[in-house]
Scaffold this active site. Structure first.
Site, PDB file in Angstrom:
ATOM      1  N   LYS A   1       0.913  -1.072   0.119  1.00  0.00           N
ATOM      2  CA  LYS A   1      -0.051  -0.030   0.220  1.00  0.00           C
ATOM      3  C   LYS A   1       1.008   1.417   0.019  1.00  0.00           C
ATOM      4  CE  LYS A   1      -2.399   0.826   3.512  1.00  0.00           C
ATOM      5  NZ  LYS A   1      -2.586   2.297   4.397  1.00  0.00           N
TER       6      LYS A   1
ATOM      7  N   ASP B   1      -6.729   0.728   0.879  1.00  0.00           N
ATOM      8  CA  ASP B   1      -6.658   0.902   2.300  1.00  0.00           C
ATOM      9  C   ASP B   1      -8.106   0.391   3.015  1.00  0.00           C
ATOM     10  OD1 ASP B   1      -8.555   2.794   1.606  1.00  0.00           O
ATOM     11  OD2 ASP B   1      -7.454   4.637   2.894  1.00  0.00           O
TER      12      ASP B   1
END
Ligand code: SF4
Length: 215
Positions: free
Chosen positions: A121, A139
């Protein structure tokens, strides 16, 4: 499940509400942005932005942070969660950037993920924000919004969500889609009280229709 066309339409509608959706982390260089993203794990961007001016002023480059005393870094970031581990990651990350990348933040996901404290991420956010390289970081907001809208399967894990969205959406909108879904999750489709009654996506949202019906 929403079709590729419907997913794109949803992202466009989100863009009408949040045309300027972008990272709320503030940083003056790619290196500092990377540090900010590492620190933002399980902490609000606002909390990170409050401490970064002093941190960035103290350690302007990877070379300076690579030589830092870990206790000094800890004391500069102690207002955020997991600061002890994060301080170690920041220093180790700077050291690796110096030793393996000549002091320059690398521009591929693989290289970024080789840095301490950098997961998929974080790497995707840096690729998109610093280098404009198409990526779609997933997320908690992207996960919630994409599942509620049935863009992805309810059982999908982070990697599956990323792959499904990247398949359904054209590469040219990946970066915008990431930020718009984050804003959508923060302000419209919030975890506890999604504003379904007033949501412009209600017409194509199975979960929203269900929620409105049972309220
Ligand atoms: Fe979220 Fe409700 Fe909008 Fe669906 S209708 S996207 S659940 S706020």
């Amino acid at each position: 499940m929403l079709s590729a066309e419907e997913c794109l339409k949803a992202i466009e509608i989100m863009g009408e509400s949040f045309p300027d959706a972008h990272s709320s982390l503030t940083a003056d260089t790619d290196f500092h942005f990377l540090l900010a993203v590492i620190m933002s794990a399980q902490t609000t961007d606002k909390a990170v932005n409050l401490l970064t001016p002093k941190l960035f002023e103290t350690y302007k480059t990877p070379y300076e942070l690579a030589k830092a005393d870990i206790n000094d870094v800890m004391s500069l970031i102690k207002t955020i969660g997991l600061y002890r581990n994060k301080a170690k990651y920041l220093v180790a990350c700077a050291q690796k950037i110096v030793s393996d990348f000549a002091g320059i933040v690398p521009q591929t996901r693989k290289e970024l993920m080789s840095l301490p404290g950098v997961g998929r991420k974080t790497a995707d956010v840096v690729l998109a924000e610093c280098f404009g390289i198409p990526a779609l970081a997933v997320d908690t907001h992207v996960t919630r919004v994409s599942k509620r809208l049935r863009m992805v399967a309810q059982s999908a894990d982070v990697l599956k969500i990323e792959r499904t969205l990247m398949k359904k959406l054209p590469e040219s909108v990946w970066i915008d889609a990431h930020f718009r879904m984050i804003y959508w999750g923060r302000y419209q489709c919030t975890a506890r009280s999604p504003k379904c009654e007033t949501c412009p996506l209600l017409g194509i949202c199975a979960e929203g229709k269900q929620r409105v019906k049972t309220n």
